[in-house]
Design an enzyme around this catalytic site. Structure first.
Site, PDB file in Angstrom:
ATOM      1  N   CYS A 181       0.816  -1.229   0.000  1.00 25.61           N
ATOM      2  CA  CYS A 181       0.000   0.000   0.000  1.00 25.61           C
ATOM      3  C   CYS A 181       0.842   1.269   0.000  1.00 25.61           C
ATOM      4  CB  CYS A 181      -0.893   0.031   1.239  1.00 25.61           C
ATOM      5  SG  CYS A 181      -1.780  -1.493   1.551  1.00 25.61           S
TER       6      CYS A 181
HETATM    7  N1  GLN Z   1      -1.176  -6.966   3.837  1.00 26.78           N
HETATM    8  C1  GLN Z   1      -2.017  -5.830   3.587  1.00 26.78           C
HETATM    9  C2  GLN Z   1      -3.392  -6.214   3.123  1.00 26.78           C
HETATM   10  O1  GLN Z   1      -3.558  -7.116   2.359  1.00 26.78           O
HETATM   11  C3  GLN Z   1      -1.438  -5.036   2.501  1.00 26.78           C
HETATM   12  C4  GLN Z   1      -1.012  -3.724   2.930  1.00 26.78           C
HETATM   13  C5  GLN Z   1      -0.122  -3.221   1.856  1.00 26.78           C
HETATM   14  O2  GLN Z   1       0.906  -2.616   2.125  1.00 26.78           O
HETATM   15  N2  GLN Z   1      -0.417  -3.573   0.652  1.00 26.78           N
HETATM   16  O3  GLN Z   1      -4.309  -5.559   3.488  1.00 26.78           O
END
Ligand code: GLN
Length: 249
Positions: free
Chosen positions: A2
């Site tokens: 993200c």
């Molecule tokens: N592991 C998180 C999720 O799937 C992803 C956060 C991110 O940095 N993409 O919500």
């Protein structure tokens, strides 16, 4: 992975964070420049929450759609100004659901939270850590994702009165121990202070007379942006920024 940001300072239109600058959050969603450890596009939802003038609790707007496809957002973001904002765009980790409630900000009362990264070995690696939470919290997680569990762990400490920087640092330490190699860029605000960590992902900060902006990537080419070094905890108000190596806060 993200991208996220948090702002404290003089009121700005949400568009000045999300849409208008050359590398605003909406652009970082489809053309990020510094996605460490994989991931290319943040199309699995987005969220923004802002504190209205007058001290009320934050208002949140989230969606499971890509930020660039939300037809209501441009007018909303142009018409809404706030002096405290947290926003995120999501790229779901493989196997995690794409649903509105998995998009940050996660929220309770004045608190807003976001996670950029991944918990390695999810969910088995953190079963013991999760098991220390009240069952009520586990059965009401926002979503069955690593980020929602991280929020529940931070929130549990905040409810117990642990200061926010300690709450965040403790959760990073606990999860890193249980799930080595995890990427844990956390972001927390209550509208008066920002706490952020760098563990596995990019983060930059811009502090000037108008306020403080913490963002996965700089929103513009301005010289005021400073990269936050890896493995650090940032604690900021609208007029102060403190960096501490993680594990020594
Ligand atoms: N592991 C998180 C999720 O799937 C992803 C956060 C991110 O940095 N993409 O919500």
């Amino acid at each position: 992975m993200c991208r996220h940001l948090a702002y404290l300072g003089a009121p700005v239109a949400l568009a000045e964070l999300l849409l208008d600058p050359p590398h605003a959050l909406a652009r970082q969603a489809w053309a990020p420049r510094d996605m460490r450890g994989g991931g290319t596009i943040n199309a699995d939802g987005f969220g923004v929450a802002w504190y209205p003038q007058g001290g009320a609790e934050p208002v949140r707007y989230r969606s499971a759609m890509p930020i660039w496809s939300d037809a209501a957002l441009p007018a909303l973001a142009a018409a809404t100004a706030s002096g405290a904002v947290l926003a995120a765009v999501r790229s779901a980790t493989v196997g995690m659901p794409v649903t509105e409630t998995a998009a940050a900000p996660f929220a309770e009362g004045r608190w807003l939270f976001s996670h950029n990264g991944v918990v390695r070995g999810w969910p088995g690696s953190v079963v013991k850590v999760a098991g220390r939470l009240p069952v009520q919290d586990l059965v009401t997680l926002d979503a069955p994702t690593d980020s929602a569990l991280l929020w529940a762990l931070v929130r549990d400490r905040l409810r117990a009165g642990v200061p926010p920087a300690d709450a965040v640092a403790e959760v990073v330490a606990e999860v890193e121990l249980a799930a080595p190699g995890s990427r844990l860029n956390l972001l927390l605000t209550d509208g008066a202070q920002i706490v952020a960590t760098t563990l596995g992902h990019a983060l930059s900060v811009r502090a000037d007379s108008d306020g403080v902006l913490v963002s996965s990537e700089p929103l513009d080419p301005g010289a005021a942006w400073q990269p936050v070094p890896e493995n650090h905890l940032l604690a900021a108000t609208a007029s102060t920024v403190h960096l501490t190596p993680l594990g020594r806060s």
